[in-house]
Design an enzyme around this catalytic site. Structure first.
Site, PDB file in Angstrom:
ATOM      1  N   ILE A 165       0.820  -1.216   0.000  1.00  0.00           N
ATOM      2  CA  ILE A 165       0.000   0.000   0.000  1.00  0.00           C
ATOM      3  C   ILE A 165       0.851   1.262   0.000  1.00  0.00           C
ATOM      4  O   ILE A 165       0.312   2.374  -0.025  1.00  0.00           O
ATOM      5  CB  ILE A 165      -0.949   0.030   1.222  1.00  0.00           C
ATOM      6  CG1 ILE A 165      -0.154  -0.066   2.527  1.00  0.00           C
ATOM      7  CG2 ILE A 165      -1.983  -1.072   1.129  1.00  0.00           C
ATOM      8  CD1 ILE A 165      -1.007   0.090   3.775  1.00  0.00           C
ATOM      9  N   GLY A 166       2.152   1.117   0.040  1.00  0.00           N
ATOM     10  CA  GLY A 166       3.007   2.301   0.018  1.00  0.00           C
ATOM     11  C   GLY A 166       4.466   1.915   0.060  1.00  0.00           C
ATOM     12  O   GLY A 166       4.835   0.775   0.336  1.00  0.00           O
ATOM     13  N   GLY A 216       8.689   3.912   0.473  1.00  0.00           N
ATOM     14  CA  GLY A 216       9.455   5.135   0.686  1.00  0.00           C
ATOM     15  C   GLY A 216      10.920   4.815   0.818  1.00  0.00           C
ATOM     16  O   GLY A 216      11.369   3.713   0.491  1.00  0.00           O
ATOM     17  N   GLY A 268      11.564   1.607   3.004  1.00  0.00           N
ATOM     18  CA  GLY A 268      11.030   0.286   2.744  1.00  0.00           C
ATOM     19  C   GLY A 268       9.611   0.310   2.225  1.00  0.00           C
ATOM     20  O   GLY A 268       8.981   1.358   2.100  1.00  0.00           O
ATOM     21  N   VAL A 309       5.553  -0.856   2.477  1.00  0.00           N
ATOM     22  CA  VAL A 309       4.545  -1.013   3.522  1.00  0.00           C
ATOM     23  C   VAL A 309       3.437  -1.900   2.976  1.00  0.00           C
ATOM     24  O   VAL A 309       2.919  -1.667   1.881  1.00  0.00           O
ATOM     25  CB  VAL A 309       3.972   0.351   3.968  1.00  0.00           C
ATOM     26  CG1 VAL A 309       2.947   0.154   5.071  1.00  0.00           C
ATOM     27  CG2 VAL A 309       5.091   1.262   4.457  1.00  0.00           C
ATOM     28  N   LYS A 328       5.847  -2.668   7.842  1.00  0.00           N
ATOM     29  CA  LYS A 328       6.929  -1.990   7.122  1.00  0.00           C
ATOM     30  C   LYS A 328       8.116  -2.935   7.020  1.00  0.00           C
ATOM     31  O   LYS A 328       8.592  -3.471   8.019  1.00  0.00           O
ATOM     32  CB  LYS A 328       7.346  -0.721   7.852  1.00  0.00           C
ATOM     33  CG  LYS A 328       8.468   0.031   7.152  1.00  0.00           C
ATOM     34  CD  LYS A 328       9.047   1.130   8.019  1.00  0.00           C
ATOM     35  CE  LYS A 328       8.092   2.277   8.196  1.00  0.00           C
ATOM     36  NZ  LYS A 328       8.722   3.399   8.919  1.00  0.00           N
ATOM     37  N   ASP A 331      11.232  14.814  11.522  1.00  0.00           N
ATOM     38  CA  ASP A 331      10.740  14.666  10.149  1.00  0.00           C
ATOM     39  C   ASP A 331       9.209  14.787  10.112  1.00  0.00           C
ATOM     40  O   ASP A 331       8.525  13.971   9.499  1.00  0.00           O
ATOM     41  CB  ASP A 331      11.183  13.325   9.568  1.00  0.00           C
ATOM     42  CG  ASP A 331      11.086  13.304   8.037  1.00  0.00           C
ATOM     43  OD1 ASP A 331      11.045  14.393   7.428  1.00  0.00           O
ATOM     44  OD2 ASP A 331      11.050  12.208   7.457  1.00  0.00           O
TER      45      ASP A 331
END
Length: 1013
Positions: free
Chosen positions: A703-704, A706, A709, A711, A725, A830
């Site tokens: 589903i994602g 970055g 890593g 997800v 993750k 962040d």
């Protein structure tokens, strides 16, 4: 002969006397002139020391008297008072301040003054009043502060003072008011304060870092003390019995501590006591039964472990306005006498074991505003006269055994805003006027026995209409179209019939629509373009027919869809499959055709049961396999014989080769088995195993992704889904990534907060790291805000302003907890919209702590070896010096506020600058803020609030860290804005209610930092 003195003889004497008086007057005038000139020069030096701020432009060397300046007060022509409140001062106090030798009053509250306590104030020998509250002072309160021997008022609250409260304060014998609230004091609380015999008010609340300490018994000797506020100050132990000797006490607040034991009986005998707050402690026993504190107006004993009955004597407190006893273990009936108190406005007793019938006189004798009796065992009817005086705002009586009809008077109660009576045995029709009450925003009457039909007209202010598990019947009226502000409409488990009216599809703010378990018929509505905010749609267990309209698949925010147990036919739209809904249930219908491959996933294992016409291409869903190639069987039979022959030849050829490599295979297999040895480290109680997680990770579940890593969304039993993750498999980044992951584990495993993403466990092996989090249905905030490259799940969605403000508050609460309540504090490093995750109700949770850093000493700056973060969110001092403190998070959060209000991305204010610089430039050139706000949230009723939050974002992104507010201050402003929004109040006084925003200056210029700064 007697000698007489002539008038001529007297003349020299009179002349001499006149001359002497003249010389005295001339000398005094000369001294006065000299003192005036000296003080005037000192004041101009003060202005210069403060770098000539604009608010002091009227301080000039002209002949106008400085005693007329508004910041100055004079006595007999000499300066005695200097006041500069909320003037954005960022410099230290002038060390020559006490050159104003007659100074008695100094007030610099609500500024940004840095540094340690200015001990040069000891030179102000006449100083009586000193207020340095709400600044940025650090270090210890000096041990020799008793040099200020004349002080009668001392306020150092709202700073970053740490260490002990010095015992020397007990030697300030003239002190009448002492305020040390909201600091970082982490030492002892001195018994010597009990020596302040003239003390009338003591404020030591919200010192979260104070070690657990007992309330010093010496404080009970303060017989002149009128106001004593020591909430949130790590108090433990029992309340001293001798506190009843403080006969002058008018206000006592010891709430939010860890006090135990019983409430001293004598405390309720203090005849001057008007306010008593003991809530959120661990007090036990009964409430004192004899009460003579007849001046009590506010009594709050909530969130303790108090037991027994509510004393009858409380009904003698004729001045009592606010009575809060919620969340205790109280039992028995509510005394009739309390209902007859003529001043009572708020009666709050929910979450207890109270029983019996409620006194019928409630509301008849007083202007009752709040009546909260939920979660008890009350029986009988609700009192008829709750809104007799037309002041009732909130009525919450859910989770009881109440019966009968709702009071008819509620139908004409125009002040009512919230009605919650769920889970009772109430019956009959709803008073007709209640549906159209002009201020009512929430009607929650689930799980009762109400009957009748919904009216043809509603008032548009309703945001929650929840009437499930009742016996309402008839059709859903066309008048639902007037519910323009409704967010939740829950009418499940009733007897509604007929079709779903098209008018129901015109509600723009609707997020949840539950009409399941009714008798609805006809097709699903196809014209649903207004449902841009809809997240949950449940129409199961009805008699709906027709096909699934393509329009449902185009709803931008839809995440949960249940159409099961109906008569819906046709095929599953491909677009619906592409949305990858969190929950999808189409079982027990008449659907036909092939299930799209995107839905052939274990997450949808129960989504298509009892549809005989459906088939799948794989066995994942345990459904009938589709036969899309009729010739496949014949071709396979024809080639079977050839395949057998070829297989025998190949097998014979490979046999020798396989035997040669047998030992190598065994060796590799053992090595791989070692690598497959997963280790699970749990931080919560789990309902799944490591096998559940590892075996369910596939490309279909991603589903994602970055820099750290991929997800995955993984289905588990009780939690429905979790987010996993996984580290990237690049060996070059292995050390850095492992370090980052371990940092996240270290921080998140020790943090527990509703607005911080929950880490469930860590799963690791030799070459992989997995972090398992709670799954948040609405993904990250950036996916809702960005205009480009949106995923299909949220494309075209609009976050209205109330949702955006709710998200901002949630994220601020998480960061505020990290900065002010964690020990040591945590700096995220962040903060950005992609690291703010949203659950199904748009509650925000701060995530991704891979860059976070624990600060061991909050008063010192830590230095990082390299800058980490995301362009557009990085504070200037961090980018140039790699210095780290909480203010870099405040800067990043300010950028998030600017994104929420303008709709722009953080790194794109325009083609020349990032968003923060762009916003500052528009403020400096005087742009009308309304012209640069996001068009999607521009509504007249919210405009001033949005402008204020934009300005708050600008303040948070100030170049100088000292000019930025703390997260505690930011949260306070956001909550104030939310309260105004919730209560429907106008914002004309918004600036006045928040000193940080009032009269804020925007002239800060960009400054550059060096490592020597």
């Amino acid at each position: 002969m007697k000698k007489t003195t002539s008038s001529c003889d007297k003349m020299p004497i009179l002349s001499l006397l006149s001359f002497f008086l003249f010389l005295t007057y001339a000398n005094s005038q000369s001294q006065y002139s000299l003192l005036y000139d000296q003080e005037h020069a000192v004041l101009l030096r003060i202005k210069q020391h403060l770098q000539n701020p604009p608010f002091l432009n009227h301080w000039t060397p002209s002949n106008s008297s400085h005693c007329t300046w508004p910041e100055i007060s004079c006595t007999n022509g000499s300066v005695t008072s200097l006041t500069m409140i909320n003037t954005n001062i960022t410099q230290t106090l002038p060390p020559f301040l006490c050159d104003l030798t007659n100074l008695t009053h100094v007030d610099f509250q609500w500024n940004f003054i840095p540094g340690e306590f200015p001990k040069y104030l000891y030179n102000c020998s006449k100083l009586e009043y000193l207020d340095l509250s709400q600044n940025y002072f650090v270090g210890k309160i000096p041990d020799d502060i008793d040099h200020l021997a004349s002080l009668s008022f001392l306020s150092l609250g709202g700073n970053n003072f740490s260490g002990d409260i010095p015992a020397s304060i007990g030697r300030l014998k003239e002190l009448r008011s002492l305020q040390l609230y909201q600091c970082l004091l982490n030492g002892t609380f001195p018994a010597e304060i009990g020596n302040l015999s003239n003390l009338e008010s003591l404020y030591v609340f919200s010192n979260h870092m104070l070690p657990p300490t007992k309330l010093p018994s010496s404080l009970t000797q303060l017989n002149k003390l009128k106001v004593f506020h020591m909430y949130e100050s790590s108090l433990v132990g029992e309340i001293p019995e001798a506190i009843g000797h403080m006969v002058a006490l008018e206000e006592l607040d010891l709430s939010k501590n860890d006090l135990s034991g019983q409430i001293p009986n004598d405390l309720f005998m203090l005849k001057n006591l008007s306010i008593l707050y003991l809530y959120r402690n661990s007090l036990s026993g009964e409430i004192p039964g004899v009460v003579e504190a007849f001046h009590l107006t506010d009594l709050d004993l909530s969130e303790n472990k108090l037991s027994g009955k509510i004393p009858d004597d409380l009904g003698r407190l004729n001045n009592l306005k606010y009575l809060n006893l919620y969340s205790n273990q109280l039992s028995g009936k509510v005394p009739e006498s309390i209902a007859r108190l003529r001043a009572l406005t708020d009666f709050v007793v929910f979450i207890n074991n109270l029983s019996g019938t409620l006194p019928l006189d409630f509301g008849l004798f007083s202007k009752l505003e709040t009546f909260q009796v939920a979660s008890n065992s009350f029986t009988g009817r609700l009192p008829e006269n709750l809104c007799y005086h037309g002041s009732l705002v909130g009525l919450t009586a859910y989770d009881n055994n109440l019966s009968g009809e709702l009071p008819e008077s509620l139908g004409s109660c125009s002040s009512l805003q919230i009605l919650r009576v769920e889970n009772n045995n109430l019956s009959g029709n709803i008073p007709s006027g209640l549906w159209t009450s002009m201020n009512l925003t929430k009607i929650m009457i689930n799980e009762n026995k109400f009957t009748g039909q919904l009216p043809e007209r509603f008032h548009c202010n309703l945001s929650v209409l929840s009437i499930s598990y009742n016996q309402f019947s008839g059709r859903i009226p066309l008048g639902v179209s007037s519910l323009k502000n409704v967010v939740i409409f829950n009418a499940s488990n009733n007897l509604f019939n007929g079709s779903i009216p098209l008018e129901l599809t015109s509600l723009p703010r609707l997020t949840t629509l539950l009409l399941d378990h009714n008798q609805l018929t006809g097709p699903l509505p196809s014209d649903i373009i207004s449902w841009k905010s809809l997240i949950t749609l449940d129409l199961c267990h009805n008699q709906l027919s027709g096909v699934i309209p393509d329009a449902i698949a185009q709803l931008p925010g839809l995440n949960i869809l249940d159409l099961s147990e109906n008569k819906i036919s046709g095929q599953i739209p491909l677009q619906l499959a592409l949305k990858r809904l969190t929950n999808l249930n189409l079982s027990s219908n008449l659907l036909t055709g092939r299930i799209p491959s995107e839905l052939e996933n274990l997450a949808y294992a129960t989504s298509f049961l009892n549809n005989s016409g459906l088939c799948a291409d794989s066995k994942v869903l345990n459904l009938t396999l589709c036969n899309s190639r009729p010739q496949r069987a014949r071709i396979e039979r024809r080639s079977a014989s050839h395949a057998i022959i070829i297989s025998l030849v190949v097998a014979a050829s490979l046999l020798a080769l396989l035997s040669s490599f047998l030992m190598i295979r065994v060796y590799r297999k053992r090595k791989q088995e070692l690598k497959r040895s997963w280790k699970l480290t749990s931080f919560q109680r789990l309902s799944f195993t490591k096998k559940n997680i590892v075996s369910s990770m596939s490309e279909h579940n991603i589903i994602g992704s970055g820099g750290y890593g991929a997800v995955y969304r993984v289905a588990v039993d009780d939690l429905n889904y979790v987010a996993v993750k996984k580290i990237w498999s690049s060996r070059m980044l292995e050390e850095k990534l492992v370090s980052s992951f371990l940092a996240e584990v270290e921080i998140l495993s020790n943090i527990r907060h509703n607005n911080i993403v929950k880490l469930l466990c860590c799963i690791s092996k030799e070459d992989s790291l997995l972090l398992v989090y709670e799954y948040l249905e609405n993904h990250s905030l950036d996916r809702w805000l960005q205009k480009k490259s949106k995923p299909a799940a949220v494309s075209g969605s609009v976050l209205d302003w109330p949702k955006r403000l709710h998200i901002a508050i949630g994220a601020a609460q998480g960061l505020c907890y990290m900065h002010h309540d964690c020990l040591p504090p945590v700096v995220h490093r962040d903060v950005k919209t992609s690291n703010i995750l949203l659950d199904s109700q748009f509650n925000a949770k701060v995530a991704d702590f891979g860059l976070a850093k624990m600060l061991m000493k909050p008063e010192e700056l830590a230095t990082m070896s390299a800058v980490a973060g995301t362009f557009g969110y990085i504070a200037p001092e961090y980018a140039q010096t790699t210095r780290v403190n909480e203010k870099i998070d405040v800067y990043s959060f300010g950028v998030v506020l600017l994104e929420l209000t303008t709709g722009k991305e953080a790194n794109r204010g325009d083609e020349y600058s990032c968003l923060a610089e762009w916003a500052w430039r528009h403020i400096q050139i005087g742009t009308d803020v309304e012209d640069i706000l996001d068009e999607e949230i521009k509504e007249a009723c919210y405009m001033e609030e949005i402008c204020n939050i934009f300005r708050l974002g600008v303040m948070c992104t100030a170049t100088l860290p000292a000019s930025r507010p703390s997260m505690k201050e930011v949260l306070k402003i956001l909550l104030t804005c939310s309260n105004l929004l919730t209560n429907g109040e106008k914002n004309a006084g918004f600036y006045d209610s928040i000193p940080l925003l009032k009269n804020s200056k925007w002239e800060n210029q960009v400054e550059y930092y060096t490592d020597d700064d």
